[in-house]
Design a protein around this motif. Structure first.
Motif, short mmCIF file in Angstrom:
data_model
loop_
_atom_site.label_atom_id
_atom_site.label_comp_id
_atom_site.label_asym_id
_atom_site.label_seq_id
_atom_site.Cartn_x
_atom_site.Cartn_y
_atom_site.Cartn_z
N GLY A 196 0.79 -1.23 0.00
CA GLY A 196 0.00 0.00 0.00
C GLY A 196 0.82 1.28 0.00
O GLY A 196 0.25 2.37 0.05
N GLN A 197 2.15 1.16 -0.07
CA GLN A 197 3.01 2.33 -0.04
C GLN A 197 3.62 2.59 -1.41
O GLN A 197 3.80 1.69 -2.22
CB GLN A 197 4.17 2.13 0.95
N GLU A 198 3.98 3.85 -1.66
CA GLU A 198 4.75 4.21 -2.84
C GLU A 198 6.22 3.96 -2.54
O GLU A 198 6.79 4.56 -1.62
CB GLU A 198 4.52 5.67 -3.20
N THR A 199 6.84 3.06 -3.27
CA THR A 199 8.21 2.66 -2.99
C THR A 199 9.01 2.54 -4.29
O THR A 199 8.46 2.72 -5.38
CB THR A 199 8.24 1.30 -2.26
N TYR A 200 10.29 2.20 -4.15
CA TYR A 200 11.19 2.14 -5.30
C TYR A 200 12.10 0.92 -5.21
O TYR A 200 12.57 0.56 -4.13
CB TYR A 200 12.04 3.41 -5.37
N VAL A 201 12.33 0.29 -6.37
CA VAL A 201 13.29 -0.80 -6.47
C VAL A 201 14.18 -0.56 -7.68
O VAL A 201 13.76 0.05 -8.67
CB VAL A 201 12.62 -2.18 -6.58
N SER A 202 15.40 -1.06 -7.62
CA SER A 202 16.34 -0.90 -8.72
C SER A 202 15.89 -1.71 -9.94
O SER A 202 15.45 -2.85 -9.81
CB SER A 202 17.73 -1.35 -8.29
N THR A 203 16.03 -1.13 -11.12
CA THR A 203 15.67 -1.84 -12.35
C THR A 203 16.61 -3.01 -12.62
O THR A 203 16.31 -3.86 -13.45
CB THR A 203 15.71 -0.88 -13.56
N ASP A 204 17.75 -3.06 -11.92
CA ASP A 204 18.71 -4.15 -12.14
C ASP A 204 18.19 -5.50 -11.63
O ASP A 204 18.66 -6.54 -12.07
CB ASP A 204 20.04 -3.85 -11.43
N TYR A 205 17.24 -5.47 -10.68
CA TYR A 205 16.87 -6.69 -9.99
C TYR A 205 15.41 -7.10 -10.19
O TYR A 205 14.97 -8.09 -9.61
CB TYR A 205 17.14 -6.54 -8.49
N VAL A 206 14.67 -6.35 -10.99
CA VAL A 206 13.27 -6.67 -11.23
C VAL A 206 13.03 -6.69 -12.74
O VAL A 206 13.42 -5.77 -13.46
CB VAL A 206 12.33 -5.63 -10.57
N MET A 207 12.42 -7.76 -13.22
CA MET A 207 12.15 -7.92 -14.63
C MET A 207 10.64 -7.83 -14.89
O MET A 207 9.86 -8.48 -14.19
CB MET A 207 12.66 -9.27 -15.13
N ILE A 208 10.27 -7.01 -15.86
CA ILE A 208 8.86 -6.90 -16.23
C ILE A 208 8.41 -8.19 -16.89
O ILE A 208 9.11 -8.74 -17.75
CB ILE A 208 8.65 -5.69 -17.15
N MET A 209 7.26 -8.70 -16.48
CA MET A 209 6.83 -10.03 -16.88
C MET A 209 5.97 -10.03 -18.13
O MET A 209 5.11 -9.17 -18.31
CB MET A 209 6.05 -10.69 -15.74
N LYS A 210 6.20 -11.04 -18.96
CA LYS A 210 5.34 -11.28 -20.12
C LYS A 210 4.15 -12.12 -19.66
O LYS A 210 4.31 -13.09 -18.94
CB LYS A 210 6.10 -12.04 -21.20
N VAL A 211 2.95 -11.73 -20.10
CA VAL A 211 1.76 -12.51 -19.76
C VAL A 211 1.15 -13.18 -20.98
O VAL A 211 0.27 -14.04 -20.85
CB VAL A 211 0.69 -11.64 -19.06
N ALA A 212 1.61 -12.80 -22.19
CA ALA A 212 1.06 -13.41 -23.40
C ALA A 212 1.93 -13.00 -24.60
O ALA A 212 2.75 -12.08 -24.51
CB ALA A 212 -0.38 -12.97 -23.64
N ASP A 213 1.73 -13.69 -25.71
CA ASP A 213 2.29 -13.28 -27.00
C ASP A 213 1.20 -12.58 -27.79
O ASP A 213 0.02 -12.95 -27.71
CB ASP A 213 2.79 -14.49 -27.79
N GLY A 214 1.59 -11.57 -28.56
CA GLY A 214 0.64 -10.87 -29.42
C GLY A 214 1.09 -10.95 -30.86
O GLY A 214 2.05 -10.27 -31.25
N ASN A 215 0.45 -11.80 -31.64
CA ASN A 215 0.81 -11.94 -33.06
C ASN A 215 0.18 -10.81 -33.86
O ASN A 215 -1.05 -10.66 -33.87
CB ASN A 215 0.36 -13.30 -33.58
N VAL A 216 1.02 -10.03 -34.52
CA VAL A 216 0.57 -8.84 -35.24
C VAL A 216 0.05 -9.25 -36.62
O VAL A 216 0.76 -9.91 -37.39
CB VAL A 216 1.71 -7.83 -35.37
#
Length: 286
Positions: free
Chosen positions: A73-93
């Motif tokens: 519930g707080q506004e916080t910060y983490v280094s981009t070095d240690y967190v990877m944005i997750m893929k939830v699907a493929d999108g075929n164009v």
């Protein structure tokens, strides 16, 4: 000199990444253990929590080398070095020159394009818009241009709060209840007793030795009536000296990787079996 459309789009995207300020909502996956969650976007900011490998966290914005996140519930910060944005699907164009927008509206800035036959890395699926990871940055594409496949919904779970005490260690250790005992095991695919304690404490920046007998030489000695959650407790289960280590969980209980054929579990340290084999305890937290 002429440039291909794809190279121009990539160059534009990389320039925008260089600016390194983007607002979005995505799920981040911790790729290491003991990641500090801070109150501000600097290493001098207060540590308000920890992320452990595999933890999920909601990311709202990138500011330079930091992600602004929601944590308990707080506004916080983490280094981009240690967190990877997750893929939830493929999108075929299936349409040529599909624009990638900075925000989920057609009036938003366009910073890239997809071409027929390419596949977008989708990080969030909406009714009208999909969030995509495009050359390292996040953008939005109208869903009507994509065929969504291999969709895997992701839920964000509250990570363990960093309390500065052994209680956080115990909470983390209990996440592995049910993990099979594996001789020599040092990972969530299987632990032995010292591999389990080493793995758990590595998440808190504490490096333990590789065996129960050598771990018994680390930290400071603690008497049995002064035990606190997170303390390491040692047992002579072989008849030949220290041969087993566990994490004291409070209330006379321990969490440990037990023995071949069993799993990580909580046991009663005051049972006749463990009480008669108890050797001592060490405190390794600062």
């Amino acid at each position: 000199m002429q440039f291909s459309k794809k190279k121009v789009a990539a160059a534009v995207a990389m320039l925008l990444v260089a600016a390194q300020t983007a607002t979005y909502a995505a799920t981040g996956n911790a790729i290491d253990g003991g990641i500090n969650v801070r109150s501000g976007a600097t290493t001098d900011s207060n540590i308000v929590g920890k992320l452990y490998k595999g933890d999920k966290i909601k990311i709202n914005e990138r500011i330079g080398e930091w992600y602004k996140c929601e944590y308990n519930g707080q506004e916080t910060y983490v280094s981009t070095d240690y967190v990877m944005i997750m893929k939830v699907a493929d999108g075929n164009v299936h349409t040529d020159r599909v624009p990638v927008h900075k925000q989920a509206n057609t009036n938003s800035e366009v910073f890239g394009e997809y071409y027929t036959g390419s596949t977008a890395v989708v990080t969030e699926v909406g009714d009208e818009w999909c969030q995509v990871l495009y050359y390292g940055d996040l953008g939005y594409v109208q869903r009507s241009y994509l065929d969504i496949c291999n969709e895997t919904p992701v839920s964000v779970q509250a990570p363990v709060a960093q309390s500065g005490s052994g209680s956080a260690v115990v909470d983390y250790a209990k996440r592995f209840i049910g993990t099979p005992y594996v001789s020599g095991g040092k990972s969530p695919s299987g632990f032995d007793c010292s591999g389990f304690t080493s793995y758990v404490y590595a998440g808190f920046g504490v490096r333990l030795n590789c065996s129960s007998s050598t771990q018994a030489n680390q930290g400071v000695s603690v008497s049995r009536n002064e035990l606190q959650p997170g303390d390491l407790v040692f047992f002579n289960t072989s008849g030949a000296g220290i041969s087993h280590v566990a994490i004291y969980a409070g209330g006379g209980s321990i969490v440990h990787a037990t023995m071949p054929g069993d799993t990580v579990k909580v046991s009663n340290m005051n049972s006749s079996y463990y009480s008669s084999r108890y050797v001592g305890a060490r405190r390794v937290l600062n």
